[in-house]
Design an enzyme around this catalytic site. Structure first.
Site, PDB file in Angstrom:
ATOM      1  N   ASP A 159      -0.695   7.754   5.330  1.00  0.00           N
ATOM      2  CA  ASP A 159       0.194   7.862   4.855  1.00  0.00           C
ATOM      3  C   ASP A 159       1.250   8.933   5.558  1.00  0.00           C
ATOM      4  OD1 ASP A 159       1.872   6.958   3.439  1.00  0.00           O
ATOM      5  OD2 ASP A 159       1.465   7.022   1.451  1.00  0.00           O
ATOM      6  N   ASP A 220       6.505  -0.819   0.028  1.00  0.00           N
ATOM      7  CA  ASP A 220       5.191  -0.848  -0.434  1.00  0.00           C
ATOM      8  C   ASP A 220       5.682  -2.034  -1.268  1.00  0.00           C
ATOM      9  OD1 ASP A 220       4.338   1.430   0.038  1.00  0.00           O
ATOM     10  OD2 ASP A 220       4.523   2.823  -1.708  1.00  0.00           O
TER      11      ASP A 220
HETATM   12  C1  GLA Z   1       2.868   5.309  -0.024  1.00  0.00           C
HETATM   13  C2  GLA Z   1       2.169   4.441   0.567  1.00  0.00           C
HETATM   14  C3  GLA Z   1       1.542   3.174  -0.609  1.00  0.00           C
HETATM   15  C4  GLA Z   1       0.046   3.924  -1.503  1.00  0.00           C
HETATM   16  C5  GLA Z   1       1.225   5.256  -1.880  1.00  0.00           C
HETATM   17  C6  GLA Z   1       0.314   6.386  -2.500  1.00  0.00           C
HETATM   18  O1  GLA Z   1       3.523   4.956  -1.358  1.00  0.00           O
HETATM   19  O2  GLA Z   1       2.798   3.653   1.616  1.00  0.00           O
HETATM   20  O3  GLA Z   1       0.527   2.087  -0.230  1.00  0.00           O
HETATM   21  O4  GLA Z   1      -0.540   4.959  -0.507  1.00  0.00           O
HETATM   22  O5  GLA Z   1       2.235   5.696  -1.110  1.00  0.00           O
HETATM   23  O6  GLA Z   1       1.046   7.806  -3.057  1.00  0.00           O
END
Ligand code: GLA
Length: 440
Positions: A159, A220
């Site tokens: 990430d 997300d």
């Molecule tokens: C980000 C990513 C998600 C998830 C969260 C975890 O928002 O895009 O897919 O992995 O972090 O904290």
């Protein structure tokens, strides 16, 4: 390599001009289970032992992926997302999993997953912290790559919280370099472009393709139809930039499958599965496999739609029509004959007027012009339309917020016709895609 595979490889490279990360993995989009969308950062094992991010949760899901037929359908990776870490590294500077929630360590959990014939994935972050505030890899790239290899990790999602998007052009390749140096083949999932896009930068996709097996482009996913619609729109509206980047070993990732959770209707779940297959998307389920209802399990295990997603050519599909709430999406797939492709075609109804919409279109209008015709089949309804010529008009009824997905396989047995246009090396499988008029 078989000649067929060689032909496909050379042919695809000639078409797209794209050569991606060749670490041998993710030749088709990865399939598996990922904890985040459904289980989030629940660390409260005292009050919620069955749902917290813990060794127990991942062993349970591993068992169910095998016993409930998901593994047989192609789902392979059991992936941990955020919130697995202790807040501090150990005295050697190494990452360590939360001691209470993962009491046996991650190598032990990986062994369990492997013993069931599956693969094991993990989450980290390029910055100082993960998005949920656990230690990131910045300053420890080599150490952490080695730690993951020593735990027999098969997949790393990296990430991008708490880092500067400008540093990613150097940092993501650098971590990829350390992963490769371990000698263990690990799928490398990057969030590099999405953070740069958020920062107003234009990502260098040439470099992203070279260093990552998959990457996130957009927001997300959340448990709602509006979230799913926004992702579908993003991929349609930006397809000219996004689509050419996909191919064997390097995929766009529109995020997890939320099929079987709380926010989508049955029709909407069918829509996500069909569209993800058209997009050549990774199929990472994020759902409670203990309680999923049979109709949603059937969507996730639809072998015909999975076969579209996993088509060996690895072309991502495109939105080829959008008018009055009706969309048509199409993806070139195998079998291929001379200059012609087979296609998966999805009809999507975004209308809210509550009654199914009829969509009628000839194969020719969809760009399906192979003179020998196509055997057309509905991938949800198990209806086979038989061999149809390009001038045949097909008519489908599409439910509101639902989808009809067809597969049109050209018939290689048709031998008489010798195509005169265009030579293979310059033929673009997408150029035929233009539904010219507004029909619906
Ligand atoms: C980000 C990513 C998600 C998830 C969260 C975890 O928002 O895009 O897919 O992995 O972090 O904290």
């Amino acid at each position: 390599m078989k000649y067929g595979a060689l032909f496909v490889a050379v042919f695809c490279t000639a078409l797209t001009g794209v050569v991606g990360l060749e670490n041998g993995v993710a030749r088709t989009p990865p399939m598996g289970w990922l904890s985040w969308e459904r289980f989030r950062c629940n660390t409260d094992c005292k009050n919620d032992p069955e749902n917290c991010i813990s060794d127990r949760l991942f062993r349970t899901m591993t068992d169910l992926v095998v016993s409930e037929g998901y593994a047989a359908a192609g789902y392979q990776y059991i992936n941990i997302d955020d919130c697995w870490l202790e807040k501090e590294r150990n005295f050697r500077g190494e990452l360590q999993p939360d001691r209470e929630r993962f009491p046996y360590g991650l190598r032990n959990l990986a062994d369990y997953v492997h013993a069931k014939g599956l693969k094991f994935g993990i989450y980290e972050d390029f910055g100082n912290y993960t998005c949920a505030g656990y230690p990131g890899i910045l300053g420890y790239l080599e150490t952490d790559a080695n730690t993951f290899a020593s735990w027999d990790v098969d997949y790393v999602k990296l990430d991008g919280c708490y880092s500067h998007p400008r540093d990613m052009d150097r940092g993501y390749p650098e971590f990829g370099y350390h992963l490769n140096r371990t000698g263990r083949a690990m799928v490398y999932s990057c969030s590099w472009p999405v953070y740069q896009i958020y920062a107003g930068m234009a990502p260098n996709f040439t470099s992203i393709i070279e260093h990552c097996n998959l990457w996130r482009n957009f927001d997300d996913i959340q448990d709602s139809w509006s979230s799913l619609e926004s992702i579908i729109d993003y991929y349609g509206n930006n397809q000219d930039v996004i689509v050419p980047n996909a191919g064997p070993g390097h995929w766009n990732d529109p995020d997890m499958l939320i099929i079987g959770n709380f926010g989508l209707s049955y029709e909407q779940c069918k829509t996500q599965m069909a569209l993800w297959a058209i997009l050549a998307a990774p199929l990472l389920m994020s759902v409670d496999l203990r309680t999923i209802r049979p109709e949603y399990k059937a969507i996730l295990q639809n072998k015909k739609i999975i076969a579209v997603d996993q088509d060996p050519l690895g072309f991502q599909g495109r939105r080829i029509y959008k008018h009055n709430g009706i969309e048509i999406w199409a993806r070139p797939i195998t079998p291929v004959q001379q200059n012609y492709f087979s296609y998966a075609v999805a009809f999507l109804n975004r209308r809210t007027d509550g009654t199914p919409s009829d969509v009628a279109v000839t194969l020719k209008e969809l760009g399906l012009v192979y003179p020998g015709g196509y055997v057309v089949e509905d991938l949800y309804e198990n209806v086979n339309y038989g061999l149809l010529t390009p001038s045949t008009k097909i008519k489908v009824k599409v439910n509101p917020s639902g989808v009809v997905i067809l597969r049109a396989d050209l018939q290689p047995s048709f031998q008489k016709y010798r195509p005169v246009f265009p030579p293979q090396s310059t033929y673009d499988p997408y150029q035929v895609f233009q539904v010219q008029r507004n029909y619906f």
